[in-house]
Scaffold this active site. Structure first.
Site, PDB file in Angstrom:
ATOM      1  CG  ASN A  15      -0.172  -0.019   2.514  1.00 45.50           C
ATOM      2  OD1 ASN A  15       0.483   0.960   2.836  1.00 45.50           O
ATOM      3  ND2 ASN A  15      -0.210  -1.113   3.256  1.00 45.50           N
ATOM      4  CE  LYS A  55     -10.185  -0.432  12.148  1.00 48.95           C
ATOM      5  NZ  LYS A  55      -9.785   0.290  11.005  1.00 48.95           N
TER       6      LYS A  55
HETATM    7  O1  C5P Z   1      -7.901  -3.136  11.435  1.00 49.74           O
HETATM    8  P1  C5P Z   1      -7.048  -2.052  10.858  1.00 49.74           P
HETATM    9  O2  C5P Z   1      -5.981  -2.575   9.941  1.00 49.74           O
HETATM   10  O3  C5P Z   1      -7.794  -0.942  10.210  1.00 49.74           O
HETATM   11  O4  C5P Z   1      -6.354  -1.420  12.129  1.00 49.74           O
HETATM   12  C1  C5P Z   1      -5.397  -0.435  12.049  1.00 49.74           C
HETATM   13  C2  C5P Z   1      -4.490  -0.476  13.226  1.00 49.74           C
HETATM   14  O5  C5P Z   1      -4.064  -1.811  13.486  1.00 49.74           O
HETATM   15  C3  C5P Z   1      -3.220   0.301  12.982  1.00 49.74           C
HETATM   16  O6  C5P Z   1      -2.769   0.800  14.224  1.00 49.74           O
HETATM   17  C4  C5P Z   1      -2.281  -0.757  12.424  1.00 49.74           C
HETATM   18  O7  C5P Z   1      -0.920  -0.411  12.637  1.00 49.74           O
HETATM   19  C5  C5P Z   1      -2.681  -1.973  13.229  1.00 49.74           C
HETATM   20  N1  C5P Z   1      -2.522  -3.228  12.511  1.00 49.74           N
HETATM   21  C6  C5P Z   1      -1.547  -4.126  12.916  1.00 49.74           C
HETATM   22  N2  C5P Z   1      -1.435  -5.337  12.287  1.00 49.74           N
HETATM   23  C7  C5P Z   1      -2.248  -5.666  11.276  1.00 49.74           C
HETATM   24  C8  C5P Z   1      -3.241  -4.770  10.860  1.00 49.74           C
HETATM   25  C9  C5P Z   1      -3.349  -3.562  11.505  1.00 49.74           C
HETATM   26  O8  C5P Z   1      -0.793  -3.815  13.833  1.00 49.74           O
HETATM   27  N3  C5P Z   1      -2.105  -6.829  10.685  1.00 49.74           N
END
Ligand code: C5P
Length: 397
Positions: A207, A338
């Site tokens: 991304n 979240k």
């Molecule tokens: O669920 P989502 O990806 O939107 O959540 C975002 C948060 O979770 C961010 O703080 C991101 O750094 C963390 N995250 C993570 N590991 C993942 C996915 C998201 O630490 N696999």
């Protein structure tokens, strides 16, 4: 915007300590710019200070400063504070008597910024009537002195006249100029950037995260005195000085790096844009489009571990965990979900898309906690970093 400390360097043996002063100011989040006397350049070439500060070093009153015809005035206006360290008896005498015959002394007379002097000289010169009277005159006029120490002097004499310890000089300046050092003794862990998940040796899923937010957080935390570890996915940003930077590629590598450091951290901020899925079976050799390899037209994915949720479940008392939520809509609502799901203490929500968020230098956000929603107006990522750390500082026992 960083505050600027103009560091005046005069010709004396203690000049080598000016390098440590410059480094200390930078570590404390200040911009240091150096002006030297001609005598100082007999001891040290300006190139050293130019390399340390990455700024031009001013010496001569009539030197050509590009785009700057009246250099002493612009220097004096740029300074939020002017410190002369080490300062010789000669320069103290000149400033006390209104003599402005070089760039440094002219700038000292022209500036309206606070003037701070750290004297360094032989004990007899220090104690001479002329020097004592000159220092008293300057003190009366509001010049701050960071007084010399007693001890063994370069000339072999023992007595007062040794430049104050560079750490003392830096901490006094930091206090005078009003920089926050409220994270001293704290350990801060930050994740940042994207992760890349290989399909084959030349293709991957990722991304457009630039890592700027996490780098700004790490820099802000370090400047506020924290010991910082930054775990960064592939980004085009250079390592920050005095920040342990661990470069990773995949989510699994990021999890491993974070897992090793999480328990020792006081504040952990997860700003990385971790890929939610990775190809189940990455190919060791390049997949061929012409051969219509089905592994290219339809990539089987498996879910990556959620690093934030894994650490959230593991957090211990007194530890603060902050996550991010980059959303295209319903930021607060999504951030709240979240917060609970990942057992975080705060989620920083922001809108992405339409040129917002990814790769930009500024951002508008909300800090959503279990009992509050703090709205952060549009500001630079650096200011946002400070706002997040302000919140963390005021919510940590
Ligand atoms: O669920 P989502 O990806 O939107 O959540 C975002 C948060 O979770 C961010 O703080 C991101 O750094 C963390 N995250 C993570 N590991 C993942 C996915 C998201 O630490 N696999």
């Amino acid at each position: 915007m960083k505050k600027t400390v103009l560091v005046g360097v005069t010709g004396c043996v203690a000049i080598y300590k000016a390098c440590e002063i410059v480094r200390g100011l930078q570590k404390a989040g200040l911009r240091a710019k150096v002006v030297m006397t001609e005598h100082a350049t007999e001891f040290v070439n300006p190139a050293l200070f130019r390399a340390l500060t990455r700024e031009p070093v001013a010496v001569g009153l009539f030197d050509d400063a590009p785009g700057d015809p009246i250099h002493h005035i612009s220097l004096s206006k740029e300074a939020d504070l002017f410190v002369i360290a080490p300062c010789t008896a000669n320069v103290i005498g000149k400033i006390a008597n209104g003599i402005a015959d070089d760039l440094l002394t002219t700038t000292a007379m022209a500036t309206t910024a606070p003037l701070v002097i750290a004297p360094a000289m032989n004990v007899n010169m220090y104690e001479s009537a002329a020097n004592q009277e000159n220092m008293a005159t300057l003190k009366r006029r509001g010049v701050r002195f960071i007084d010399s120490e007693s001890g063994y002097l370069a000339c072999g004499d023992v007595g007062k006249g040794r430049l104050a310890d560079p750490d003392v000089i830096v901490s006094e300046i930091v206090e005078m100029i009003g920089v926050k050092r409220d994270l001293e003794g704290k350990r801060v862990l930050v994740t940042t950037g994207p992760t890349i998940e290989p399909i084959d040796p030349v293709r991957f899923i990722s991304n457009p995260s630039s890592g700027k937010t996490g780098f700004a957080l790490a820099e802000a935390a370090r400047e506020r005195g924290a010991e910082v570890c930054l775990v960064a996915g592939p980004v085009a940003l250079d390592d920050l000085p005095d920040v342990e930077t661990v470069r990773v590629k995949t989510a699994l590598e990021m999890l491993d790096a974070v897992s090793r450091r999480f328990d020792g951290s006081d504040i952990a901020v997860f700003s990385a844009a971790v890929s939610d899925f990775r190809p189940k079976d990455p190919s060791a050799s390049k997949l061929k489009k012409d051969a219509c390899d089905s592994r290219l037209s339809s990539i089987e994915l498996v879910e990556n571990p959620d690093i934030l949720a894994t650490m959230g479940a593991r957090k211990h008392a007194g530890q603060l965990v902050v996550g991010f939520a980059a959303e295209t809509e319903d930021v607060v609502e999504n951030a709240r979900k979240k917060l609970v799901k990942k057992n975080a203490d705060a989620i920083v929500g922001n809108l992405v898309g339409d040129g917002k968020g990814f790769g930009t230098d500024d951002n508008e956000a909300v800090i959503v906690t279990h009992d509050d929603v703090v709205r952060i107006p549009l500001m630079s990522k650096r200011e946002l970093a400070d706002a997040i750390l302000d919140w963390a500082r005021s919510n940590q026992a």
